[in-house]
Write a protein that holds these residues in place. Sequence first.
Motif, PDB file in Angstrom:
ATOM      1  N   THR A 218      94.233  -5.001 -18.324  1.00 27.58           N
ATOM      2  CA  THR A 218      93.260  -4.237 -17.553  1.00 27.58           C
ATOM      3  C   THR A 218      93.576  -4.382 -16.070  1.00 27.58           C
TER       4      THR A 218
ATOM      5  N   GLU B 252      90.343 -10.577 -23.042  1.00 23.87           N
ATOM      6  CA  GLU B 252      90.908  -9.594 -22.118  1.00 23.87           C
ATOM      7  C   GLU B 252      91.699 -10.307 -21.040  1.00 23.87           C
TER       8      GLU B 252
ATOM      9  N   ILE C 158      92.845  -9.476 -17.160  1.00 19.55           N
ATOM     10  CA  ILE C 158      92.538  -8.566 -16.058  1.00 19.55           C
ATOM     11  C   ILE C 158      93.399  -8.915 -14.854  1.00 19.55           C
TER      12      ILE C 158
END
Length: 167
Positions: A98, A71, A73
């Motif tokens: 994200t 991911e 972020i």
Amino acid sequence: MAISVGDRLPDVQLAYMGAEGPEFVSLGEKLKGRRVVIFALPGAFTPTCSSAHLPSFIRTKAQFDAKGVDEIICISVNDIHVMKLWAEMSGADAAGITMLADPAAEYTKAVGMSFTAEAIGFIDRSVRYALFADDGVVKVINVEEARGVCELSGGETMLDDLEKVMA
């Protein structure tokens, strides 16, 4: 003191606008057992953040995926409404970045990356940086020394650095 390589990231609550309204996420739980790139910046919609920093991660997202990053972020000291709108308008949502709000700068202060520039209305904002964490432990961190630039903390630089730590 600013966070550095080898340190564990703090388990703080960050926020985002979910389908049903405001939601909170435990950073510690989000990082557990995962390889994650976090980049933080002074503010949504600000010039360098919008023209250089966020776009560098949008354009390199597929390369991070190919390297096994779980991911990416983006954290900013803004409210969830601002972060949601910025994610939609910038293409970060579509790219799979994200976007998390740190509305009270709790995370930013905990990692020692806050600064204040009252003249421009920045109170407890984040220094511009990017880091790579494996299971919540910082393996790479790149912090910009100067304001208004994105040279060390961009997506391309982090990709190059991952070659060294993920080999």
